[in-house]
Design a protein around this motif. Structure first.
Motif: not given
Length: 399
Positions: A166-167, A169-174
């Motif tokens: 999840e982290r 994925a979140r970093l990739e989205r950011e």
């Protein structure tokens, strides 16, 4: 995926398999293991073992197919069947607890806290009550406790892996969002530069071209100067456009030396700055507009982006004057203060109300350029005389 370790790739592929398929295979393996003592050797007294032993061995294995859907129910069912193994006298004296171990592992890995703790206590207490041999009971306690511990470790590892995914994925989205914002900012900057270069050059060329037919008949010498000014504006625009396109193509620095990979590439000269404003004023004067350039105060160092912004702000202001104001004179005043550079561009034209035509982005670009380097810009009709005024305040180094 080829850059990932083989273990990670195999783990991801295994997790992608349907749970029912995996649990079905597991139930079949456990069934075979629990049946093996019954089918690998015959009853010492001759014949086969009692049918009840086969029934318990199979019945305590098949529910594992649904172990993830109802872990507590499966554990209760498996332990209940295992507890009845000794009801028949003619069965192999072999502890058949593999199904119970897998079921308790599943409860530890997937059940809520109070349920898994309750089932662990009931399993151990029930084993102590039903198993007569202290050695067998101790071995069973150790095995079931180990199965429970392994289940908790698997749940913790799975939760940790999910948090990491999840982290990531979140970093990739950011990262993607930041890349998109950077691309938008870059597109806006390129659009402003293209607008300033083309609008300025085309405006000068149009004004000169409109005056050309008049002076060709009345003043041939001036007509030659007009055509020279049109050619100079076109060449300057082509040079700057080639520089910008070269940066876009090669991803290089706009202030680098010679660039390009072919003989027709234009040299990458530095971007115009404050020092080029007198030349800009002279070029505008060639279009028939009288331009006065004055500078007061001690010039101070400015950041490169502020120096380019100062030039573009003056360039766009003069372009608007040529295109929309109908002015005969324009004044450019640079005032150096302690921590700011004030740029003031005024004209005496009667067309002040048309300085920002419908759909135009000239004044918007001026404000954006000033804000991008920490300054500000205002524009509007003059208060002291007819005409229009553009004022920009840009930061400079402190004294």
């Amino acid at each position: 995926m080829s850059d990932l370790p083989v273990v990670v790739v195999l783990r991801r592929r295994f997790r992608a398999l349907p749970h029912l398929l995996v649990d079905g295979v597991l139930a079949a393996v456990v069934t075979l293991v629990q049946l093996w003592p019954l089918i690998s050797r015959d009853d010492p007294q001759g014949g086969h073992w009692h049918w009840w032993g086969y029934t318990v061995a199979v019945g305590a294995s098949l529910p594992l197919v649904w172990r993830r859907r109802a872990p507590v129910t499966v554990l209760v069912l498996v332990l209940t069947l295992l507890s009845t193994y000794d009801l028949a006298d003619d069965v192999a004296r072999q502890p058949i607890w593999y199904g119970g171990l897998v079921a308790l592992y599943t409860v530890a890995a997937y059940a809520p806290p109070w349920r898994r703790v309750t089932m662990l206590v009931l399993t151990i207490v029930g084993g102590l009550v039903l198993v007569g041999s202290s050695e067998t009971a101790l071995r069973g306690i150790v095995l079931f406790a180990a199965a429970y511990a392994i289940g908790r470790a698997a749940a913790t590892s799975r939760a940790h892996a999910a948090a990491l995914e999840e982290r990531a994925a979140r970093l990739e989205r950011e990262r993607r969002m930041e890349a998109e914002r950077a691309a938008e900012r870059e597109r806006a900057r390129i659009a402003r530069d293209m607008h300033d270069i083309l609008s300025h050059a085309v405006s000068l060329m149009v004004v000169q071209a409109e005056a050309g037919p008049v002076v060709v008949r009345s003043d041939p010498a001036r007509a030659e100067a007009v055509f020279d000014a049109i050619a100079a504006a076109g060449r300057d625009a082509m040079t700057q456009l080639r520089r910008m396109l070269g940066v876009l193509r090669d991803g290089g620095d706009e202030t680098s030396g010679d660039g390009g990979d072919g003989g027709d590439a234009a040299p990458r000269v530095p971007q115009p700055t404050i020092a080029d404003l007198p030349v800009l004023a002279e070029g505008i004067a060639g279009a028939g507009l009288r331009v006065a350039f004055t500078e007061s105060g001690r010039p101070r160092p400015v950041a490169p982006d502020c120096a380019v912004a100062a030039y573009r702000i003056v360039q766009e202001s003069l372009t608007n004057i040529v295109k929309h104001s109908g002015a005969a004179r324009a004044d450019i005043r640079l005032t150096w203060e302690d921590d700011t550079l004030m740029i003031d561009i005024t004209d005496d034209g009667p067309g002040a109300g048309r300085a920002l035509p419908s759909g135009g982005r000239g004044l918007i670009g001026i404000r954006e350029r000033a804000a991008a380097c920490g300054g500000s810009a205002t524009a509007g009709p003059r208060d002291d005389a007819p005409g229009f005024r553009v004022t920009a305040l840009l930061p400079v180094a402190a004294s």
